[in-house]
Design an enzyme around this catalytic site. Structure first.
Site, PDB file in Angstrom:
ATOM      1  N   GLU A 120       4.864 -10.894 -18.431  1.00 34.16           N
ATOM      2  CA  GLU A 120       3.886 -11.904 -18.013  1.00 34.16           C
ATOM      3  C   GLU A 120       3.239 -12.558 -19.231  1.00 34.16           C
ATOM      4  OE1 GLU A 120       1.765 -11.323 -14.367  1.00 34.16           O
ATOM      5  OE2 GLU A 120      -0.133 -11.403 -15.466  1.00 34.16           O
TER       6      GLU A 120
ATOM      7  N   TYR B   8      -2.255 -18.271 -13.722  1.00 34.60           N
ATOM      8  CA  TYR B   8      -2.871 -19.541 -13.351  1.00 34.60           C
ATOM      9  C   TYR B   8      -4.383 -19.389 -13.483  1.00 34.60           C
ATOM     10  CZ  TYR B   8      -3.517 -23.644 -10.278  1.00 34.60           C
ATOM     11  OH  TYR B   8      -3.829 -24.862  -9.751  1.00 34.60           O
TER      12      TYR B   8
ATOM     13  N   ASP C  35      -9.848 -15.008  -7.930  1.00 31.43           N
ATOM     14  CA  ASP C  35     -11.162 -14.367  -7.812  1.00 31.43           C
ATOM     15  C   ASP C  35     -12.194 -15.403  -7.404  1.00 31.43           C
ATOM     16  OD1 ASP C  35     -10.601 -11.695  -8.280  1.00 31.43           O
ATOM     17  OD2 ASP C  35     -10.489 -12.028 -10.444  1.00 31.43           O
TER      18      ASP C  35
ATOM     19  N   TYR D 126      -2.560  -4.073  -3.975  1.00 34.29           N
ATOM     20  CA  TYR D 126      -3.553  -3.275  -4.702  1.00 34.29           C
ATOM     21  C   TYR D 126      -3.444  -1.789  -4.363  1.00 34.29           C
ATOM     22  CZ  TYR D 126      -5.184  -7.965  -5.422  1.00 34.29           C
ATOM     23  OH  TYR D 126      -5.230  -9.299  -5.780  1.00 34.29           O
TER      24      TYR D 126
HETATM   25  P1  FAD Z   1      -5.899 -12.154  -0.670  1.00 34.43           P
HETATM   26  O1  FAD Z   1      -4.553 -11.642  -0.314  1.00 34.43           O
HETATM   27  O2  FAD Z   1      -6.378 -13.358   0.044  1.00 34.43           O
HETATM   28  O3  FAD Z   1      -6.917 -10.945  -0.473  1.00 34.43           O
HETATM   29  C1  FAD Z   1      -8.258 -11.030  -0.952  1.00 34.43           C
HETATM   30  C2  FAD Z   1      -9.168 -10.158  -0.067  1.00 34.43           C
HETATM   31  O4  FAD Z   1      -9.223 -10.716   1.249  1.00 34.43           O
HETATM   32  C3  FAD Z   1      -8.668  -8.725   0.111  1.00 34.43           C
HETATM   33  O5  FAD Z   1      -9.789  -7.875   0.165  1.00 34.43           O
HETATM   34  C4  FAD Z   1      -7.941  -8.756   1.445  1.00 34.43           C
HETATM   35  O6  FAD Z   1      -7.968  -7.478   2.083  1.00 34.43           O
HETATM   36  C5  FAD Z   1      -8.751  -9.794   2.208  1.00 34.43           C
HETATM   37  N1  FAD Z   1      -7.912 -10.566   3.147  1.00 34.43           N
HETATM   38  C6  FAD Z   1      -6.680 -11.084   2.917  1.00 34.43           C
HETATM   39  N2  FAD Z   1      -6.230 -11.728   4.009  1.00 34.43           N
HETATM   40  C7  FAD Z   1      -7.211 -11.633   4.943  1.00 34.43           C
HETATM   41  C8  FAD Z   1      -7.347 -12.086   6.272  1.00 34.43           C
HETATM   42  N3  FAD Z   1      -6.377 -12.793   6.875  1.00 34.43           N
HETATM   43  N4  FAD Z   1      -8.501 -11.809   6.934  1.00 34.43           N
HETATM   44  C9  FAD Z   1      -9.485 -11.100   6.346  1.00 34.43           C
HETATM   45  N5  FAD Z   1      -9.412 -10.630   5.088  1.00 34.43           N
HETATM   46  C10 FAD Z   1      -8.289 -10.891   4.398  1.00 34.43           C
HETATM   47  N6  FAD Z   1      -5.978 -14.416 -10.405  1.00 34.43           N
HETATM   48  C11 FAD Z   1      -5.936 -15.656 -10.943  1.00 34.43           C
HETATM   49  O7  FAD Z   1      -6.946 -16.373 -10.928  1.00 34.43           O
HETATM   50  N7  FAD Z   1      -4.789 -16.144 -11.529  1.00 34.43           N
HETATM   51  C12 FAD Z   1      -3.642 -15.418 -11.581  1.00 34.43           C
HETATM   52  O8  FAD Z   1      -2.636 -15.889 -12.111  1.00 34.43           O
HETATM   53  C13 FAD Z   1      -3.660 -14.103 -11.010  1.00 34.43           C
HETATM   54  N8  FAD Z   1      -2.533 -13.332 -11.002  1.00 34.43           N
HETATM   55  C14 FAD Z   1      -2.558 -12.103 -10.378  1.00 34.43           C
HETATM   56  C15 FAD Z   1      -1.368 -11.349 -10.304  1.00 34.43           C
HETATM   57  C16 FAD Z   1      -1.370 -10.099  -9.704  1.00 34.43           C
HETATM   58  C17 FAD Z   1      -0.083  -9.324  -9.617  1.00 34.43           C
HETATM   59  C18 FAD Z   1      -2.570  -9.571  -9.158  1.00 34.43           C
HETATM   60  C19 FAD Z   1      -2.588  -8.201  -8.530  1.00 34.43           C
HETATM   61  C20 FAD Z   1      -3.751 -10.307  -9.207  1.00 34.43           C
HETATM   62  C21 FAD Z   1      -3.759 -11.587  -9.806  1.00 34.43           C
HETATM   63  N9  FAD Z   1      -4.909 -12.371  -9.860  1.00 34.43           N
HETATM   64  C22 FAD Z   1      -4.876 -13.637 -10.420  1.00 34.43           C
HETATM   65  C23 FAD Z   1      -6.179 -11.863  -9.303  1.00 34.43           C
HETATM   66  C24 FAD Z   1      -6.350 -12.217  -7.803  1.00 34.43           C
HETATM   67  O9  FAD Z   1      -6.488 -13.614  -7.676  1.00 34.43           O
HETATM   68  C25 FAD Z   1      -7.589 -11.476  -7.282  1.00 34.43           C
HETATM   69  O10 FAD Z   1      -7.339 -10.102  -7.222  1.00 34.43           O
HETATM   70  C26 FAD Z   1      -8.189 -12.004  -5.986  1.00 34.43           C
HETATM   71  O11 FAD Z   1      -9.475 -11.422  -5.857  1.00 34.43           O
HETATM   72  C27 FAD Z   1      -7.403 -11.675  -4.728  1.00 34.43           C
HETATM   73  O12 FAD Z   1      -6.249 -12.388  -4.662  1.00 34.43           O
HETATM   74  P2  FAD Z   1      -5.153 -12.093  -3.506  1.00 34.43           P
HETATM   75  O13 FAD Z   1      -4.101 -13.074  -3.683  1.00 34.43           O
HETATM   76  O14 FAD Z   1      -4.808 -10.665  -3.483  1.00 34.43           O
HETATM   77  O15 FAD Z   1      -6.046 -12.461  -2.222  1.00 34.43           O
END
Ligand code: FAD
Length: 310
Positions: A37, A69, A128, A165
């Site tokens: 990455e 990103y 985030d 996670y």
């Molecule tokens: P989601 O899948 O939307 O989940 C976020 C929260 O909402 C979780 O608690 C989940 O349980 C809850 N949730 C999900 N769907 C629903 C639903 N339908 N109803 C109710 N609750 C729900 N951040 C960046 O800014 N840029 C990056 O490039 C980046 N790369 C990453 C790469 C990896 C491999 C990982 C693990 C994280 C990365 N992050 C990045 C951080 C990430 O954006 C954060 O962890 C963020 O807080 C959650 O993103 P997510 O896509 O998991 O969100």
């Protein structure tokens, strides 16, 4: 018009032949894979430095290289360009994209640019939340990563992955609710998952079991972060709330103030985690290589007969 669009079209003209392979194809077999990455620069003057790191990593023939990103979207053009350049280097690339600060219109624009740059793979994330915000809200075009995943899948031929996670997302109600939300992401079209970093493999094995039991059957890439200096430990805990096993903390206590020794110990610890994962059939390893080609190279050397890259 996006802030970096001038730069983007300039690089566009320099496009060479791209390697265009979907990550889902690369990881469909249960043979070991190793990916890296990089994160994009914040300013144009740092672009060549990041590209140079990506070039050095590409010479190691990783399975793919991902490009993160900036959640606020201000560095999107750099993510696009670095990912496009990686594809030109003969390595499949994966560009991240977040919901935070995205609208349908801006995602359409991003998808068009990813396509133009030969990017076949997207990691769809929520990003985030800004401080003081607890939910993007019902009015947002994309509230959860699953919304973005569904939109991308219906707006182009991309392979879409998502985040998961092992130690539960910090905002989740509980472990089970978090896993059910991962299932929604997969049902929306997410074809593989990459885990948040973890330092204790037993947590990952337990998580894999729970995912599979909940019907999440897509390939999982285990995210491994080689900690190479003591400051990263605090940051890693802040980012992921991860458990730091005593065995790992002992390394930091002993070598934290000796940079070269800490680097060697951190790479050895990550290598050990990877070997144990592969020995237990967790075969897809994503190394959070953080623009450090020397770390990527050391890991590849340590695994030369375990993960064969070509
Ligand atoms: P989601 O899948 O939307 O989940 C976020 C929260 O909402 C979780 O608690 C989940 O349980 C809850 N949730 C999900 N769907 C629903 C639903 N339908 N109803 C109710 N609750 C729900 N951040 C960046 O800014 N840029 C990056 O490039 C980046 N790369 C990453 C790469 C990896 C491999 C990982 C693990 C994280 C990365 N992050 C990045 C951080 C990430 O954006 C954060 O962890 C963020 O807080 C959650 O993103 P997510 O896509 O998991 O969100």
């Amino acid at each position: 018009m996006h802030v970096c669009d001038g730069f983007l079209s300039m690089r566009n003209r320099k496009m060479k032949e791209k390697i265009m392979i979907k990550v889902s194809e690369i990881i469909k077999e249960n043979k070991p894979t190793l990916s890296f990455e990089v994160f994009p620069p914040k300013t144009e003057d740092k672009y060549e430095g990041v590209l140079s790191a990506a070039k050095q990593m590409s010479k190691l023939h990783p399975s793919f290289i991902s490009v993160t990103y900036g959640a606020a979207g201000g560095t999107r053009a750099f993510t696009t360009n670095i990912a496009g350049d990686i594809a030109s280097l003969g390595v499949p690339s994966l560009a991240h994209l977040t919901c935070v600060s995205s609208t349908k219109e801006s995602v359409d624009e991003a998808l068009a640019q990813y396509k133009t740059h030969g990017i076949e793979n997207i990691l769809a994330l929520r990003g985030d939340l800004p401080e003081g915000v607890s939910d993007l809200g019902e009015d947002a075009d994309f509230r959860h990563a699953s919304d973005l995943t569904a939109y991308i899948k219906s707006h182009g031929d991309f392979c879409v992955g998502g985040a998961c996670y092992p130690e539960t997302h910090p905002e989740a109600e509980n472990k089970n609710a978090d896993i059910l939300n991962i299932k929604k992401k997969v049902d929306a079209g997410c074809e593989f998952l990459t885990t948040q970093m973890f330092f204790e493999n037993s947590i990952m094995y337990n998580y894999m079991y729970r995912l599979r039991e909940a019907g999440v059957l897509v390939p999982i890439c285990a995210g491994i972060m080689p900690i190479t200096n003591a400051n990263q430990v605090k940051r890693a805990i802040q980012l992921s709330g991860t458990v730091m096993p005593p065995r790992f903390l002992a390394l930091v206590d002993k070598f934290g103030d000796k940079p070269e020794a800490m680097k060697q110990a951190g790479i050895a610890y990550a290598t050990d985690q990877i070997i144990d994962l592969i020995a237990n059939d967790v075969n897809h390893i994503h190394v959070y290589s953080m623009n450090k080609p020397e770390v990527a190279e050391a890991i590849v050397k340590n695994l030369s007969d375990i993960v064969v890259l070509k």
